[in-house]
Design an enzyme around this catalytic site. Structure first.
Site, PDB file in Angstrom:
ATOM      1  N   CYS A   1       0.877  -1.170   0.000  1.00  0.00           N
ATOM      2  CA  CYS A   1       0.000   0.000   0.000  1.00  0.00           C
ATOM      3  C   CYS A   1       0.915   1.220   0.000  1.00  0.00           C
ATOM      4  O   CYS A   1       2.002   1.171  -0.566  1.00  0.00           O
ATOM      5  CB  CYS A   1      -0.969  -0.030   1.190  1.00  0.00           C
ATOM      6  SG  CYS A   1      -0.173   0.021   2.808  1.00  0.00           S
ATOM      7  N   THR A   2       0.520   2.288   0.651  1.00  0.00           N
ATOM      8  CA  THR A   2       1.342   3.493   0.654  1.00  0.00           C
ATOM      9  C   THR A   2       2.618   3.294   1.461  1.00  0.00           C
ATOM     10  O   THR A   2       3.717   3.547   0.967  1.00  0.00           O
ATOM     11  CB  THR A   2       0.547   4.696   1.196  1.00  0.00           C
ATOM     12  OG1 THR A   2      -0.636   4.860   0.408  1.00  0.00           O
ATOM     13  CG2 THR A   2       1.366   5.975   1.128  1.00  0.00           C
TER      14      THR A   2
END
Length: 171
Positions: A105-106
């Protein structure tokens, strides 16, 4: 002649030293602050792989656990979007539970949660991408948008965007 430093000067020097320490680390690699942040997000029991530990992505089934608008800005080549809030096992019913899975993800918090769900449902080799797409970009690994390379990275928010040092921030 003896020179003394008054307490005000001493505090200024300390602040300057701390600032230089963080800026030096930030400029020449992953900062101490970023490493500390990530260590607080990650479960020590869940396996992670740093971008520089991955030489061949074809060894993995890659899952992007960010939201669709983040994925559409850029993603790792070959990544399948599965989302976080909208994650559903129906989206991954064709995956091989015996083949390694790389989730990201981020920065790695959401992907770790999805990775745990995968483990609970029989996936044998699940790895979280250390530092997420931000670290991937900072390590100058390629990102893609509609089949072409891009420097754009959706950083989730401006607050998370401070950690992106190599790439174009998108919020």
């Amino acid at each position: 002649m003896k020179t003394s430093i008054n307490p005000f000067q001493s505090k200024r020097l300390l602040i300057l030293a701390v600032f230089m320490f963080f800026m030096t680390n930030f400029s020449f690699g992953q900062s101490f602050a970023y490493k500390t942040l990530l260590s607080g997000l990650y479960d020590n029991e869940f396996p992670v792989l740093a971008p520089n530990e991955i030489s061949d992505l074809s060894n993995f089934q890659i899952l992007d656990t960010r939201e669709k608008e983040e994925y559409e800005v850029s993603h790792i080549e070959g990544a399948q979007w599965v989302g976080f809030d909208t994650f559903d096992f129906d989206k991954i019913d064709s995956l091989d539970k015996e083949k390694p899975v790389l989730v990201y993800c981020t920065v790695g918090a959401r992907s770790q949660e999805i990775g745990k769900k995968l483990q609970e449902n029989g996936f044998k080799k699940v790895f979280n991408l250390y530092g997420g797409i931000i670290q991937w970009s900072n390590d100058e690994k390629p990102l893609y948008h509609e089949g072409l390379t891009t420097k754009k990275v959706h950083t989730y928010s401006k607050a998370w965007g401070i950690w992106l040092t190599k790439g174009e921030k998108v919020y």
